[in-house]
Scaffold this motif. Structure first.
Motif, PDB file in Angstrom:
ATOM      1  N   ASP A  11       0.856  -1.180   0.000  1.00  0.00           N
ATOM      2  CA  ASP A  11       0.000   0.000   0.000  1.00  0.00           C
ATOM      3  C   ASP A  11       0.894   1.233   0.000  1.00  0.00           C
ATOM      4  O   ASP A  11       2.041   1.198   0.446  1.00  0.00           O
ATOM      5  CB  ASP A  11      -0.939   0.014   1.211  1.00  0.00           C
ATOM      6  CG  ASP A  11      -0.182   0.145   2.525  1.00  0.00           C
ATOM      7  OD1 ASP A  11       0.883  -0.495   2.644  1.00  0.00           O
ATOM      8  OD2 ASP A  11      -0.638   0.871   3.425  1.00  0.00           O
ATOM      9  N   ARG A  12       0.375   2.308  -0.524  1.00  0.00           N
ATOM     10  CA  ARG A  12       1.163   3.534  -0.591  1.00  0.00           C
ATOM     11  C   ARG A  12       0.238   4.733  -0.738  1.00  0.00           C
ATOM     12  O   ARG A  12      -0.937   4.599  -1.101  1.00  0.00           O
ATOM     13  CB  ARG A  12       2.120   3.492  -1.788  1.00  0.00           C
ATOM     14  CG  ARG A  12       1.420   3.440  -3.141  1.00  0.00           C
ATOM     15  CD  ARG A  12       2.410   3.265  -4.260  1.00  0.00           C
ATOM     16  NE  ARG A  12       1.754   3.045  -5.547  1.00  0.00           N
ATOM     17  CZ  ARG A  12       2.375   2.590  -6.635  1.00  0.00           C
ATOM     18  NH1 ARG A  12       3.672   2.320  -6.600  1.00  0.00           N
ATOM     19  NH2 ARG A  12       1.704   2.407  -7.764  1.00  0.00           N
ATOM     20  N   ILE A  13       0.785   5.902  -0.413  1.00  0.00           N
ATOM     21  CA  ILE A  13       0.113   7.165  -0.698  1.00  0.00           C
ATOM     22  C   ILE A  13       0.614   7.636  -2.060  1.00  0.00           C
ATOM     23  O   ILE A  13       1.780   7.979  -2.205  1.00  0.00           O
ATOM     24  CB  ILE A  13       0.409   8.210   0.388  1.00  0.00           C
ATOM     25  CG1 ILE A  13      -0.145   7.738   1.737  1.00  0.00           C
ATOM     26  CG2 ILE A  13      -0.201   9.559   0.017  1.00  0.00           C
ATOM     27  CD1 ILE A  13       0.183   8.650   2.890  1.00  0.00           C
ATOM     28  N   ARG A  14      -0.269   7.595  -3.049  1.00  0.00           N
ATOM     29  CA  ARG A  14       0.148   7.943  -4.408  1.00  0.00           C
ATOM     30  C   ARG A  14       0.395   9.438  -4.557  1.00  0.00           C
ATOM     31  O   ARG A  14       1.331   9.873  -5.211  1.00  0.00           O
ATOM     32  CB  ARG A  14      -0.927   7.501  -5.411  1.00  0.00           C
ATOM     33  CG  ARG A  14      -0.419   7.412  -6.844  1.00  0.00           C
ATOM     34  CD  ARG A  14      -1.543   7.154  -7.803  1.00  0.00           C
ATOM     35  NE  ARG A  14      -2.232   8.392  -8.158  1.00  0.00           N
ATOM     36  CZ  ARG A  14      -3.516   8.467  -8.458  1.00  0.00           C
ATOM     37  NH1 ARG A  14      -4.276   7.393  -8.392  1.00  0.00           N
ATOM     38  NH2 ARG A  14      -4.051   9.620  -8.788  1.00  0.00           N
ATOM     39  N   VAL A  15      -0.462  10.243  -3.919  1.00  0.00           N
ATOM     40  CA  VAL A  15      -0.304  11.691  -3.995  1.00  0.00           C
ATOM     41  C   VAL A  15      -0.911  12.296  -2.727  1.00  0.00           C
ATOM     42  O   VAL A  15      -1.879  11.769  -2.176  1.00  0.00           O
ATOM     43  CB  VAL A  15      -0.989  12.262  -5.266  1.00  0.00           C
ATOM     44  CG1 VAL A  15      -2.466  11.933  -5.276  1.00  0.00           C
ATOM     45  CG2 VAL A  15      -0.761  13.754  -5.404  1.00  0.00           C
ATOM     46  N   SER A 100     -12.083  10.209 -10.873  1.00  0.00           N
ATOM     47  CA  SER A 100     -12.484   8.881 -10.381  1.00  0.00           C
ATOM     48  C   SER A 100     -11.688   8.419  -9.169  1.00  0.00           C
ATOM     49  O   SER A 100     -11.982   7.363  -8.605  1.00  0.00           O
ATOM     50  CB  SER A 100     -12.342   7.854 -11.510  1.00  0.00           C
ATOM     51  OG  SER A 100     -10.988   7.801 -11.962  1.00  0.00           O
ATOM     52  N   ASP A 101     -10.687   9.176  -8.746  1.00  0.00           N
ATOM     53  CA  ASP A 101      -9.850   8.751  -7.623  1.00  0.00           C
ATOM     54  C   ASP A 101     -10.599   8.837  -6.291  1.00  0.00           C
ATOM     55  O   ASP A 101     -11.349   9.799  -6.042  1.00  0.00           O
ATOM     56  CB  ASP A 101      -8.585   9.626  -7.534  1.00  0.00           C
ATOM     57  CG  ASP A 101      -7.513   9.190  -8.509  1.00  0.00           C
ATOM     58  OD1 ASP A 101      -7.533   8.020  -8.907  1.00  0.00           O
ATOM     59  OD2 ASP A 101      -6.667  10.024  -8.874  1.00  0.00           O
ATOM     60  N   PRO A 102     -10.376   7.867  -5.396  1.00  0.00           N
ATOM     61  CA  PRO A 102     -10.960   7.924  -4.049  1.00  0.00           C
ATOM     62  C   PRO A 102     -10.106   8.814  -3.137  1.00  0.00           C
ATOM     63  O   PRO A 102      -9.165   8.349  -2.496  1.00  0.00           O
ATOM     64  CB  PRO A 102     -10.939   6.465  -3.589  1.00  0.00           C
ATOM     65  CG  PRO A 102      -9.770   5.866  -4.319  1.00  0.00           C
ATOM     66  CD  PRO A 102      -9.657   6.590  -5.628  1.00  0.00           C
ATOM     67  N   VAL A 103     -10.422  10.079  -3.082  1.00  0.00           N
ATOM     68  CA  VAL A 103      -9.630  11.040  -2.305  1.00  0.00           C
ATOM     69  C   VAL A 103     -10.128  11.079  -0.858  1.00  0.00           C
ATOM     70  O   VAL A 103     -11.333  11.162  -0.604  1.00  0.00           O
ATOM     71  CB  VAL A 103      -9.710  12.450  -2.924  1.00  0.00           C
ATOM     72  CG1 VAL A 103      -8.890  13.451  -2.099  1.00  0.00           C
ATOM     73  CG2 VAL A 103      -9.222  12.430  -4.370  1.00  0.00           C
ATOM     74  N   ARG A 133      -5.323  13.197   0.270  1.00  0.00           N
ATOM     75  CA  ARG A 133      -4.430  12.145  -0.217  1.00  0.00           C
ATOM     76  C   ARG A 133      -5.214  11.114  -1.007  1.00  0.00           C
ATOM     77  O   ARG A 133      -6.430  10.963  -0.845  1.00  0.00           O
ATOM     78  CB  ARG A 133      -3.710  11.464   0.951  1.00  0.00           C
ATOM     79  CG  ARG A 133      -4.602  10.643   1.840  1.00  0.00           C
ATOM     80  CD  ARG A 133      -3.809   9.922   2.928  1.00  0.00           C
ATOM     81  NE  ARG A 133      -3.228  10.866   3.865  1.00  0.00           N
ATOM     82  CZ  ARG A 133      -3.866  11.315   4.945  1.00  0.00           C
ATOM     83  NH1 ARG A 133      -5.091  10.921   5.200  1.00  0.00           N
ATOM     84  NH2 ARG A 133      -3.290  12.158   5.765  1.00  0.00           N
ATOM     85  N   VAL A 134      -4.471  10.425  -1.855  1.00  0.00           N
ATOM     86  CA  VAL A 134      -5.012   9.260  -2.560  1.00  0.00           C
ATOM     87  C   VAL A 134      -4.153   8.062  -2.163  1.00  0.00           C
ATOM     88  O   VAL A 134      -2.952   8.036  -2.440  1.00  0.00           O
ATOM     89  CB  VAL A 134      -4.998   9.443  -4.089  1.00  0.00           C
ATOM     90  CG1 VAL A 134      -5.492   8.162  -4.773  1.00  0.00           C
ATOM     91  CG2 VAL A 134      -5.846  10.637  -4.501  1.00  0.00           C
TER      92      VAL A 134
END
Length: 516
Positions: A11-15, A100-103, A133-134
């Motif tokens: 898992d990671r924080i993409r942005v 569409s990102d789950p922010v 964050r995403v």
């Protein structure tokens, strides 16, 4: 030839982006409420109603709910409660995000200031910090075996990894009821309350997560009777419960955070019909991340003996558990009271602001302040209640051996103990114990083989290599590199030279014989 792979769950924080903004407005006192003579206490809660992602940005709509406790000189109660809300709409630049990102957006009230403009108007000002964050789950494919008829040499590299096993958000509801002691008057109305949690602990069990802790409740209320005298009630209520969590097993590593969400206090009648019971309904928003540690042997390099084999690699950033650590520090300060003499302390509460964290040698340097509010009784007939506030700075290093800047973990901070004592009628001594905890993962950068290409040996290249050679070991040589250079199995070099292990010495002579 087939390269067999194993999925490594990550898992990671993409942005991520952080923004600060100020909310400010003038609020008129409703006609139904008396004039303000002095301000006493205030608190604010940020509510996020809508998160709307766009291209490279996200728009957040919500409101700041505030509550103000003030004195009045008009007949009736000395203390009056005023509540209201300040709506907001804020655009946060979030490079790389799409609609569409789950922010996810977290909001925090950094500072709330209430000031009197006149007896019928207040100014409300607050500094708000929001983090958008995403987060995403993804897999890295690591080669663990090879199937095929070609004669190949490959070597393995052991890796200690932490894979994510459970990634979800959940809620935990708490319902409790507290009865006032017999020497306390019945409740006419609640003027002020504060709810907080302490000693919260999560444990991973088979198919479930247990939670336990204490609810700390403070209530300032008007009692029934002609004089509507004010009373304070404070207590701690232990709680425990279970969260169902499919896939959990004992021995897994939890990194679980919670946030006290919706809160409701209500006055309920007891068996005699008297207003003596205080009902609590709380919702804990829980972020669950559970990791599983595993040792995995991956194929780190490969070469052919009878065929030319080239490996295609890509860079991956894996991780292993570095440390799960907690630490405590003590802060002290003296707080002076202006404009009166303190007769009795009623209540104190504090929260930790973590303003800066940075990696230092073998640790994380934490800097911030403890925000303390103290309520007390004064010897003033028109304003018997007072409130003092203070910000106590702290600096503490959380010990994490071998940490590097890229290994930074998210630090959780809370006030474990808060003690306020009177030194005299105008000065108080404040002591607080702060508790910090974090889970730190060590970054493990590796080159993973994603595919292998097989081709016939280059005849001209092979003919240039001698069928037999005495090789003199140079600095940096090892059996693997020598075998790869001459297209010879490592075991053949070891057997031909009667080597018991892989250790070589500079200047050592090795007999290399190329197979047919």
């Amino acid at each position: 030839m087939e390269l067999l792979k194993r999925n490594i769950h990550m898992d990671r924080i993409r942005v991520q982006a952080v923004t600060q903004f100020t909310l400010e407005d003038d609020v008129n006192i409703p006609e139904s409420k008396p004039d303000v003579s002095a301000l006493n206490l205030e608190k604010g809660e940020l509510i996020i109603d809508e998160i709307k992602p766009a291209i490279d940005s996200v728009t957040v709509r919500g409101r700041l709910n505030f509550v103000v406790l003030y004195h009045t000189t008009e007949e009736g109660s000395n203390l009056v409660v005023l509540d209201g809300k300040l709506p907001f709409e804020e655009k946060i630049n979030l490079q790389g995000v799409v609609p569409s990102d789950p922010v996810t957006v977290d909001g925090e009230v950094e500072d709330l200031t209430v000031s009197m403009i006149n007896s019928r108007k207040l100014n409300i000002q607050s500094l708000v910090t929001m983090t958008a964050r995403v987060e995403e789950l993804y897999d890295e494919e690591a080669p663990v075996a090879i199937h095929g008829d070609e004669m190949v040499e490959y070597r393995r590299m052991p890796l200690d990894l932490a894979q994510i096993a459970i990634c979800k958000n959940d809620i935990f509801r708490l319902r409790e009821e507290v009865t006032l002691p017999s020497n306390y008057p019945n409740v006419f109305q609640i003027l002020w309350s504060n709810l907080s949690l302490g000693d919260v602990e999560f444990k991973v069990m088979e198919e479930k997560i247990t939670i336990s802790g204490d609810i700390h409740l403070f209530v300032l209320y008007e009692g029934e009777g002609e004089d509507h005298s004010c009373r304070c009630f404070e207590t701690a209520i232990p709680f425990s419960g279970v969260l169902e969590c499919h896939g959990c097993r004992e021995g897994m590593l939890p990194d679980i955070r919670y946030h006290l969400g919706q809160q409701e206090l209500s006055i309920r009648p007891d068996f005699d019909g008297e207003e003596r019971n205080i009902g609590l309904e709380l919702v804990l928003d829980i972020i669950i991340r559970v990791y599983e540690e595993e040792r995995l042997e991956i194929i780190s390099d490969i070469y052919g003996v009878s065929k030319e084999i080239s490996a295609v690699t890509h860079k991956a950033d894996l991780r292993r558990l570095l440390s799960k650590v907690t630490g405590k520090t003590k802060v002290t300060d003296h707080v002076r009271v202006a404009g009166g003499t303190v007769l009795q302390l009623l209540h104190s509460e504090g929260c930790v602001a973590l303003e800066q964290q940075s990696t230092v040698e073998n640790g994380i340097l934490l800097q911030g302040s403890v925000q303390v509010k103290i309520m007390y009784i004064m010897g003033e007939d028109d304003s018997p209640y007072g409130c003092a506030q203070a910000q106590i700075p702290y600096q503490y290093t959380l010990e994490v051996p071998d940490i590097a800047p890229e290994d930074m973990g998210k630090v959780h901070a809370e006030v474990e103990q808060l003690q306020v004592t009177m030194l005299d009628g105008e000065e108080m001594d404040v002591k607080a114990i702060l508790n910090f905890s974090t889970v730190v993962f060590k970054s493990v950068p590796v080159d993973l083989i994603s595919q292998v290409n097989v081709s016939d040996l280059d005849g001209s290249k092979m003919s240039s290599l001698p069928g037999m050679v005495i090789y003199m070991v140079k600095e940096g040589d090892n059996l693997w590199n020598i075998g790869k250079k001459y297209y010879v199995p490592v075991d053949s070099i070891r057997e031909l030279n009667s080597l018991e292990g892989d250790e070589l010495k500079v200047g050592q002579k090795l007999l290399i014989v190329k197979g047919n």
